[in-house]
Design a protein around this motif. Structure first.
Motif, PDB file in Angstrom:
ATOM      1  N   VAL A   8     -13.973  -0.987  -3.304  1.00  0.00           N
ATOM      2  CA  VAL A   8     -15.141  -0.526  -2.557  1.00  0.00           C
ATOM      3  C   VAL A   8     -15.285  -1.309  -1.248  1.00  0.00           C
ATOM      4  O   VAL A   8     -15.544  -0.740  -0.180  1.00  0.00           O
ATOM      5  N   THR A   9     -15.113  -2.628  -1.333  1.00  0.00           N
ATOM      6  CA  THR A   9     -15.208  -3.466  -0.132  1.00  0.00           C
ATOM      7  C   THR A   9     -14.148  -3.080   0.890  1.00  0.00           C
ATOM      8  O   THR A   9     -14.424  -3.007   2.100  1.00  0.00           O
ATOM      9  N   ALA A  10     -12.961  -2.813   0.441  1.00  0.00           N
ATOM     10  CA  ALA A  10     -11.886  -2.433   1.359  1.00  0.00           C
ATOM     11  C   ALA A  10     -12.178  -1.100   2.029  1.00  0.00           C
ATOM     12  O   ALA A  10     -11.976  -0.942   3.253  1.00  0.00           O
ATOM     13  N   LEU A  30      -5.527   0.487  15.109  1.00  0.00           N
ATOM     14  CA  LEU A  30      -4.556   0.174  14.067  1.00  0.00           C
ATOM     15  C   LEU A  30      -4.773  -1.240  13.527  1.00  0.00           C
ATOM     16  O   LEU A  30      -4.753  -1.467  12.311  1.00  0.00           O
ATOM     17  N   VAL A  31      -5.008  -2.183  14.402  1.00  0.00           N
ATOM     18  CA  VAL A  31      -5.261  -3.566  13.982  1.00  0.00           C
ATOM     19  C   VAL A  31      -6.574  -3.638  13.211  1.00  0.00           C
ATOM     20  O   VAL A  31      -6.681  -4.325  12.193  1.00  0.00           O
ATOM     21  N   ALA A  32      -7.571  -2.928  13.683  1.00  0.00           N
ATOM     22  CA  ALA A  32      -8.879  -2.944  13.031  1.00  0.00           C
ATOM     23  C   ALA A  32      -8.791  -2.371  11.616  1.00  0.00           C
ATOM     24  O   ALA A  32      -9.461  -2.831  10.695  1.00  0.00           O
ATOM     25  N   ALA A  33      -7.987  -1.374  11.400  1.00  0.00           N
ATOM     26  CA  ALA A  33      -7.830  -0.792  10.056  1.00  0.00           C
ATOM     27  C   ALA A  33      -6.973  -1.679   9.167  1.00  0.00           C
ATOM     28  O   ALA A  33      -7.136  -1.698   7.947  1.00  0.00           O
ATOM     29  N   GLY A  34      -6.082  -2.434   9.754  1.00  0.00           N
ATOM     30  CA  GLY A  34      -5.195  -3.284   8.964  1.00  0.00           C
ATOM     31  C   GLY A  34      -5.868  -4.509   8.371  1.00  0.00           C
ATOM     32  O   GLY A  34      -5.458  -5.007   7.317  1.00  0.00           O
ATOM     33  N   VAL A  35      -6.919  -5.021   8.997  1.00  0.00           N
ATOM     34  CA  VAL A  35      -7.598  -6.227   8.513  1.00  0.00           C
ATOM     35  C   VAL A  35      -8.202  -6.010   7.115  1.00  0.00           C
ATOM     36  O   VAL A  35      -7.935  -6.788   6.192  1.00  0.00           O
ATOM     37  N   PRO A  36      -9.024  -4.981   6.886  1.00  0.00           N
ATOM     38  CA  PRO A  36      -9.565  -4.810   5.528  1.00  0.00           C
ATOM     39  C   PRO A  36      -8.498  -4.431   4.498  1.00  0.00           C
ATOM     40  O   PRO A  36      -8.594  -4.801   3.330  1.00  0.00           O
ATOM     41  N   ALA A  38      -5.420  -5.551   4.537  1.00  0.00           N
ATOM     42  CA  ALA A  38      -4.772  -6.824   4.208  1.00  0.00           C
ATOM     43  C   ALA A  38      -5.667  -7.658   3.287  1.00  0.00           C
ATOM     44  O   ALA A  38      -5.184  -8.292   2.331  1.00  0.00           O
ATOM     45  N   PHE A  39      -6.986  -7.643   3.545  1.00  0.00           N
ATOM     46  CA  PHE A  39      -7.930  -8.363   2.677  1.00  0.00           C
ATOM     47  C   PHE A  39      -7.882  -7.802   1.252  1.00  0.00           C
ATOM     48  O   PHE A  39      -7.814  -8.554   0.279  1.00  0.00           O
ATOM     49  N   ALA A  40      -7.900  -6.480   1.116  1.00  0.00           N
ATOM     50  CA  ALA A  40      -7.852  -5.852  -0.209  1.00  0.00           C
ATOM     51  C   ALA A  40      -6.538  -6.178  -0.911  1.00  0.00           C
ATOM     52  O   ALA A  40      -6.513  -6.446  -2.119  1.00  0.00           O
ATOM     53  N   LEU A  41      -5.447  -6.178  -0.170  1.00  0.00           N
ATOM     54  CA  LEU A  41      -4.146  -6.498  -0.758  1.00  0.00           C
ATOM     55  C   LEU A  41      -4.101  -7.949  -1.236  1.00  0.00           C
ATOM     56  O   LEU A  41      -3.596  -8.233  -2.339  1.00  0.00           O
ATOM     57  N   CYS A  42      -4.639  -8.869  -0.422  1.00  0.00           N
ATOM     58  CA  CYS A  42      -4.687 -10.280  -0.842  1.00  0.00           C
ATOM     59  C   CYS A  42      -5.531 -10.465  -2.097  1.00  0.00           C
ATOM     60  O   CYS A  42      -5.157 -11.203  -3.007  1.00  0.00           O
ATOM     61  N   CYS A  43      -6.683  -9.806  -2.148  1.00  0.00           N
ATOM     62  CA  CYS A  43      -7.541  -9.890  -3.347  1.00  0.00           C
ATOM     63  C   CYS A  43      -6.844  -9.319  -4.572  1.00  0.00           C
ATOM     64  O   CYS A  43      -6.932  -9.873  -5.666  1.00  0.00           O
ATOM     65  N   PHE A  44      -6.126  -8.220  -4.378  1.00  0.00           N
ATOM     66  CA  PHE A  44      -5.415  -7.597  -5.485  1.00  0.00           C
ATOM     67  C   PHE A  44      -4.329  -8.525  -6.028  1.00  0.00           C
ATOM     68  O   PHE A  44      -4.180  -8.693  -7.234  1.00  0.00           O
ATOM     69  N   VAL A  45      -3.561  -9.144  -5.137  1.00  0.00           N
ATOM     70  CA  VAL A  45      -2.521 -10.081  -5.563  1.00  0.00           C
ATOM     71  C   VAL A  45      -3.138 -11.290  -6.244  1.00  0.00           C
ATOM     72  O   VAL A  45      -2.641 -11.771  -7.264  1.00  0.00           O
ATOM     73  N   TRP A  46      -4.250 -11.788  -5.724  1.00  0.00           N
ATOM     74  CA  TRP A  46      -4.935 -12.933  -6.329  1.00  0.00           C
ATOM     75  C   TRP A  46      -5.392 -12.615  -7.753  1.00  0.00           C
ATOM     76  O   TRP A  46      -5.245 -13.424  -8.660  1.00  0.00           O
TER      77      TRP A  46
END
Length: 164
Positions: A8-10, A30-36, A38-46
């Motif tokens: 939901v946050t992503a 493109l950069v603006a869409a990539g930040v969230p 990347a955040f969601a991907l990092c949280c998922f891996v964590w």
């Protein structure tokens, strides 16, 4: 299991960055869409890498199975030995069935097949005095006043069964 708040946050983050990028600078969309993302991907891996604290499952209990089973067996054996010093009713209710069954299994005799042969084998192995405490037919479940034979008799019965 992924956490729903991460997804939901992503999604909300991507939407906000898209709106902000569209209004301010279309070049950085493109950069603006990539930040969230990347955040969601990092949280998922964590979430995947850290061990979750789960409630005990039956598989966890099986790891302690032999030790737990041994502890239960030992507690039950102590309880049965304590019954040897109780009343005859306690002996007849808790120890006699176990001893009689063990004798029948060791001797290969069954009460239903030949009662007399089993009795003769029991008297031969235990003697008349101890046989009366193993004999499945000599039970008096309501006799609360007569004492059980005690640990010494139980020990002797078990040692004779072991030698059998």
């Amino acid at each position: 299991m992924t956490r729903p708040w991460i997804v939901v946050t992503a999604i909300i983050g991507v939407a906000l960055f898209e709106v902000a990028a569209y209004l301010r600078a279309r070049d950085f969309m493109l950069v603006a869409a990539g930040v969230p993302v990347a955040f969601a991907l990092c949280c998922f891996v964590w979430v995947l890498l850290r061990p979750e604290k789960r409630e005990k499952e039956p598989a966890d209990e099986m790891e302690n199975g032999p030790a737990e089973m041994l502890r239960h067996w030992y507690a039950r054996a102590e309880m049965l030995v304590d019954r040897a010093d109780g009343s005859r009713a306690d002996w007849d209710r808790h120890l006699r069935p176990l001893l009689a069954k063990e004798f029948q299994l060791s001797a290969g005799l069954r009460v239903s097949k030949n009662r007399r042969a089993m009795e003769n084998a029991g008297i031969h192995l235990f003697g008349a005095e101890l046989w009366r405490w193993v004999d499945p037919a000599d039970s008096a479940l309501r006799d609360q006043n007569t004492p059980a034979p005690g640990r010494a008799a139980l020990d002797e019965i078990l040692s004779r069964l072991q030698r059998m």
